[in-house]
Design an enzyme around this catalytic site. Sequence first.
Site, PDB file in Angstrom:
ATOM      1  N   LEU A 139       8.512  37.061   5.719  1.00 51.08           N
ATOM      2  CA  LEU A 139       9.765  37.442   5.060  1.00 51.08           C
ATOM      3  C   LEU A 139      10.040  36.454   3.939  1.00 51.08           C
ATOM      4  O   LEU A 139      10.450  36.818   2.837  1.00 51.08           O
ATOM      5  CB  LEU A 139      10.909  37.445   6.074  1.00 51.08           C
ATOM      6  CG  LEU A 139      10.728  38.403   7.269  1.00 51.08           C
ATOM      7  CD1 LEU A 139      11.913  38.294   8.222  1.00 51.08           C
ATOM      8  CD2 LEU A 139      10.581  39.837   6.787  1.00 51.08           C
ATOM      9  N   ARG A 190      -0.143  31.903  16.720  1.00 52.33           N
ATOM     10  CA  ARG A 190      -0.475  33.263  17.147  1.00 52.33           C
ATOM     11  C   ARG A 190      -1.936  33.482  17.477  1.00 52.33           C
ATOM     12  O   ARG A 190      -2.261  34.104  18.483  1.00 52.33           O
ATOM     13  CB  ARG A 190      -0.093  34.217  16.026  1.00 52.33           C
ATOM     14  CG  ARG A 190       1.374  34.273  15.870  1.00 52.33           C
ATOM     15  CD  ARG A 190       1.775  35.124  14.725  1.00 52.33           C
ATOM     16  NE  ARG A 190       3.228  35.218  14.768  1.00 52.33           N
ATOM     17  CZ  ARG A 190       3.959  35.875  13.891  1.00 52.33           C
ATOM     18  NH1 ARG A 190       3.376  36.482  12.888  1.00 52.33           N
ATOM     19  NH2 ARG A 190       5.255  35.903  14.014  1.00 52.33           N
TER      20      ARG A 190
HETATM   21  C1  FAD Z   1       7.153  44.519  13.974  1.00 54.48           C
HETATM   22  C2  FAD Z   1       7.053  43.435  12.952  1.00 54.48           C
HETATM   23  C3  FAD Z   1       7.856  42.314  13.048  1.00 54.48           C
HETATM   24  C4  FAD Z   1       7.780  41.305  12.084  1.00 54.48           C
HETATM   25  N1  FAD Z   1       8.591  40.204  12.221  1.00 54.48           N
HETATM   26  C5  FAD Z   1       8.549  39.252  11.268  1.00 54.48           C
HETATM   27  C6  FAD Z   1       9.419  38.114  11.347  1.00 54.48           C
HETATM   28  O1  FAD Z   1      10.213  37.978  12.281  1.00 54.48           O
HETATM   29  N2  FAD Z   1       9.360  37.193  10.354  1.00 54.48           N
HETATM   30  C7  FAD Z   1       8.495  37.330   9.301  1.00 54.48           C
HETATM   31  O2  FAD Z   1       8.522  36.474   8.436  1.00 54.48           O
HETATM   32  N3  FAD Z   1       7.682  38.388   9.198  1.00 54.48           N
HETATM   33  C8  FAD Z   1       7.676  39.344  10.152  1.00 54.48           C
HETATM   34  N4  FAD Z   1       6.835  40.424  10.042  1.00 54.48           N
HETATM   35  C9  FAD Z   1       6.011  40.589   8.842  1.00 54.48           C
HETATM   36  C10 FAD Z   1       6.859  41.095   7.687  1.00 54.48           C
HETATM   37  O3  FAD Z   1       7.823  42.000   8.141  1.00 54.48           O
HETATM   38  C11 FAD Z   1       6.045  41.792   6.613  1.00 54.48           C
HETATM   39  O4  FAD Z   1       4.915  41.061   6.313  1.00 54.48           O
HETATM   40  C12 FAD Z   1       6.847  41.922   5.337  1.00 54.48           C
HETATM   41  O5  FAD Z   1       8.106  42.473   5.592  1.00 54.48           O
HETATM   42  C13 FAD Z   1       6.126  42.732   4.299  1.00 54.48           C
HETATM   43  O6  FAD Z   1       6.982  42.965   3.208  1.00 54.48           O
HETATM   44  P1  FAD Z   1       6.449  43.629   1.889  1.00 54.48           P
HETATM   45  O7  FAD Z   1       7.610  43.735   0.972  1.00 54.48           O
HETATM   46  O8  FAD Z   1       5.257  42.911   1.406  1.00 54.48           O
HETATM   47  O9  FAD Z   1       5.961  45.080   2.322  1.00 54.48           O
HETATM   48  P2  FAD Z   1       6.682  46.292   3.083  1.00 54.48           P
HETATM   49  O10 FAD Z   1       8.004  45.951   3.601  1.00 54.48           O
HETATM   50  O11 FAD Z   1       5.666  46.849   4.018  1.00 54.48           O
HETATM   51  O12 FAD Z   1       6.946  47.345   1.947  1.00 54.48           O
HETATM   52  C14 FAD Z   1       5.946  48.126   1.407  1.00 54.48           C
HETATM   53  C15 FAD Z   1       6.561  49.081   0.427  1.00 54.48           C
HETATM   54  O13 FAD Z   1       5.531  49.695  -0.317  1.00 54.48           O
HETATM   55  C16 FAD Z   1       5.693  51.086  -0.309  1.00 54.48           C
HETATM   56  N5  FAD Z   1       4.352  51.661  -0.402  1.00 54.48           N
HETATM   57  C17 FAD Z   1       3.249  51.357   0.308  1.00 54.48           C
HETATM   58  N6  FAD Z   1       2.206  52.077  -0.115  1.00 54.48           N
HETATM   59  C18 FAD Z   1       2.647  52.840  -1.126  1.00 54.48           C
HETATM   60  C19 FAD Z   1       2.041  53.782  -1.979  1.00 54.48           C
HETATM   61  N7  FAD Z   1       0.753  54.066  -1.901  1.00 54.48           N
HETATM   62  N8  FAD Z   1       2.831  54.401  -2.889  1.00 54.48           N
HETATM   63  C20 FAD Z   1       4.158  54.113  -2.996  1.00 54.48           C
HETATM   64  N9  FAD Z   1       4.760  53.210  -2.241  1.00 54.48           N
HETATM   65  C21 FAD Z   1       4.016  52.591  -1.306  1.00 54.48           C
HETATM   66  C22 FAD Z   1       6.441  51.409   0.931  1.00 54.48           C
HETATM   67  O14 FAD Z   1       7.134  52.618   0.754  1.00 54.48           O
HETATM   68  C23 FAD Z   1       7.371  50.214   1.043  1.00 54.48           C
HETATM   69  O15 FAD Z   1       8.507  50.433   0.261  1.00 54.48           O
HETATM   70  C24 FAD Z   1       6.891  41.436  11.009  1.00 54.48           C
HETATM   71  C25 FAD Z   1       6.081  42.555  10.913  1.00 54.48           C
HETATM   72  C26 FAD Z   1       6.127  43.530  11.891  1.00 54.48           C
HETATM   73  C27 FAD Z   1       5.173  44.673  11.818  1.00 54.48           C
END
Ligand code: FAD
Lengths: 655, 265
Positions: free
Chosen positions: A459, A348
Amino acid sequence: MDRTSSSSIPVAASGRSFVPDARIPGGPIEQKWAKAKFEMRLVNPANKRKYKVIVVGSGLAGGAAAATLAELGYDVACFCFQDSPRRAHSIAAQGGINAAKNYQNDGDSVHRLFYDTVKGGDFRAREANVHRLAEVSVDIIDQCAAMGVPFAREYGGTLANRSFGGAQVSRTFYARGQTGQQLLLGVYSALSRQIGAGKVRMFSRTEMLDVVVDNGRAVGIIVRDLVTGEISSHAAHAVVLATGGYGNVFFLSTNAKGCNVTSTYRAFKRGAGFANPCFTQIHPTCIPVSGDYQSKLTLMSESLRNDGRVWVPRKASDCKLHPDKIADEDRDYYLERKYPSFGNLSPRDIASRAAKEQCDDGRGVGPGGRGVYLDFRDAIARDGEDRVREKYGNLFDMYERITGENPYRVPMRIYPAVHYTMGGLWVDYHLQTTIPGLFCLGEANFSDHGANRLGASALMQGLADGYFIISYTLGHYLAGVASSSLTSSTAPAFADAERAVKQRLDRLMAVKGNRSVDSFHKELGQVLWEDCGMARTKGSLEHALTAIPKLREQFWRDVSILGGRDSFNQSLEKAGRVADFLEFAELMCKDALVREESCGGHYRVEHQVEGEAKRDDQNFCHVAVWEHTGDETPPARHTEPLAFENVKLATRSYK
Amino acid sequence: MSDSHEELDLTLHVWRQPDRAAPGKMVAYKVTGVSTHASFLEMLDILNEQLVARGEEPVAFDHDCREGICGMCSLMINGRPHGGMRATTTCQLHMRFFKNGDEIWIEPWRAHAFPVIKDLCVDRTAFDKVISIGGFVSANCGSAPDANDLLVPKEAADRAMDAAACIGCGACVAACPNGSAMLFVAAKLSHLHHLPQGQPERLARTGAMVSAMDEAGFGACSNHYECEAACPKDISRDVIAELNRDYARSAFVHRERANKADGSG
Ligand SMILES: Cc1cc2nc3c(=O)[nH]c(=O)nc-3n(C[C@H](O)[C@H](O)[C@H](O)COP(=O)(O)OP(=O)(O)OC[C@H]3O[C@@H](n4cnc5c(N)ncnc54)[C@H](O)[C@@H]3O)c2cc1C
Ligand code: FES
């Protein structure tokens, strides 16, 4: 070893005092995780329900952690700001999830996934963490399939795979172009089962605004009910933050609108080290900006690069022509030309910078010349339109809906956009931050992707952390804490933190200025995109470091927040997040300024060899860990040295 | 998207309601200079900027991903959920489908089970309740066999995926004259029941989720199929027929179980 840069950022001589031991187990890399698991203390099953655990976040990392910890018997409370845990930003991931299953018999293995991730991260990630990630990747796919995630299948019924940005093997599992959605719905179903069983108390539309630390340990959080505006305290034996990435500091990004840095930044201010904040990822394939009303950027999954070919006109004078009018010899398939072995699948950071170069060179296409073509003409000719539709139909539809153009007929136009943040709270091998009892998972931590994340690996990391790692390491921590030691949520530490939160909200409400919250956020985003985006220089960063404090000062003087503090107020929610971004942005730029090398997504123009990033392993083969020292004093930079014992430090080459 | 774009001046009639208990009303606003390339939510952003500049409280509306996948956005636009364009969420709807001078009516979802919280935001936690009663496979983390041990025919996986595409936005409920959640519940069941993983709990799940749906305040389905027309993910009404088949059997099994439990069976 650190060098103090010309700016006045204090650099600690040694990291030892602030950055604790990373607790990486001894022994050969293949045996570290097994050894660690065996050596971890266990909590007696009958005692588990006496331990309260707070999980902030319901994405892949937080949702999986909350469900799994509840299955084990802990008393779990889970928080998210959306109206349902099913809507966490993980839902938006399109392309897929990696795992070293080697189902395709094409030479994949745990070691190869490990190797690719360390190299892809440009040697700025911790080897032991990455190896563990590769190991548990195979269990993730098993678990998700068992929960009914409808992965793509071959006609014989086995799982299908595809290859994905930067990998030469097919190790990516997917569910059409909605992999994140399906994985998150799997997580949400497991979480819902525990909610239904009364094992998880779920707090939706609730935002965490502070971590409470007492006697050096995390003992709870302060939250705001986004519907009623009520501020409340929640106590626990341990707190797990899984709140995602901070890409929205740039205002325009592919992240959902609510993504923020508040929880991790607040933790930083309470003493958690923040690691490598300048490591942000720009994704090469997004729909270009179309106007100043633009509120977010939409990613076109990079799986498209498997079949689409990236090009720009060879001559700047052809840029305004209809692409059909440009003959093959007048097209510059620049990725194939510059990186013959990886071509359109180059990682990327490399693909993004290459697109910027072409546009800077005056050969960009579309409005403002900020776009390059991603062309499916050859794939359609080779495989037929139906096959292409089957693979990418929903992405093509999405593109057409946004741009009004049909990508089966006209090549897509794409441009890089902010997408992911590799930096995050520093965690040790147990995923514990520098504050005992405060853990951090998923995109919110810094641990596995170094200076650049490979496609389909976020993911994987979120689910690895949530399903398979925290269940062991949190137990180990809790086994050393008496269940009777719960700090009461009326104790002074909570009362003080609550008061501070309320005062800050009151201060925001009291500004009563003239400018909307969004206008400040947009301006901050522009500063960062120009000065701390795809290419960074000492000059640009120093510019940002004077512009940001000014903007912050204006914000606190002139922001307009209508409505009340004690009711549903979306302007106030945004204002709190933007106020944190305005402080955090400065930390990011400071980090970028001190890191005088180019690595992964961090490209310092001064450090290059013929346009390729030049890493400085002599001076920067380390994690930068920032410590908050007070509101009036600059943050201190500490380091955790990185050792590469299994993958030889080498210049990353995709030529 | 060409270089050329127009700007629209519009009259909006927007539902304003301060909180759950207070009465609401439609309020008219002029919004000017909206690019035809902007999305519907970006048009509302522009309205809100104009309101803030005038010192009026901005309109509250739910949104997050703004790319049609999180299910957070909603809105009845001119009486149609998500504006009525096929397979399109409000956040994906673009202003090029409107004309200069248009009047647009914007309201929240209206359904007994989805009370209004403020302006255009409603409370959809009733959906979460229904899922927490049975919308899952009971498989604890760590208990899974190798993923390829259980073969799933491609057609089955595709059918499951068609139903699993549901984003839980609630358009189906808002479209239904009875405020029924039948399409939502049936989609979840169809997703799980086309897969082998969903079979062991199939009938129990169906019975439990249908009862939970009733208890959560959703109405009964009387086959209007407005839900199918409103669904931004094109979920087919066929899933409802699948549900009905299983539901009949689940009622039978349920009776049998109850009989066994009290010793009379
Ligand atoms: C458009 C897009 C496509 C992507 N495609 C891919 C892919 O194909 N393959 C891959 O591996 N990765 C991909 N990624 C990256 C991946 O999706 C993310 O890095 C990953 O899903 C993050 O997961 P997480 O559980 O860490 O956080 P998130 O899914 O962002 O969850 C964060 C959680 O924290 C909560 N939260 C945040 N701040 C607060 C707060 N202050 N108080 C209370 N709750 C809060 C939110 O409500 C949410 O529930 C993609 C990202 C994007 C943007
Ligand atoms: S905002 Fe996510 S679906 Fe519309």
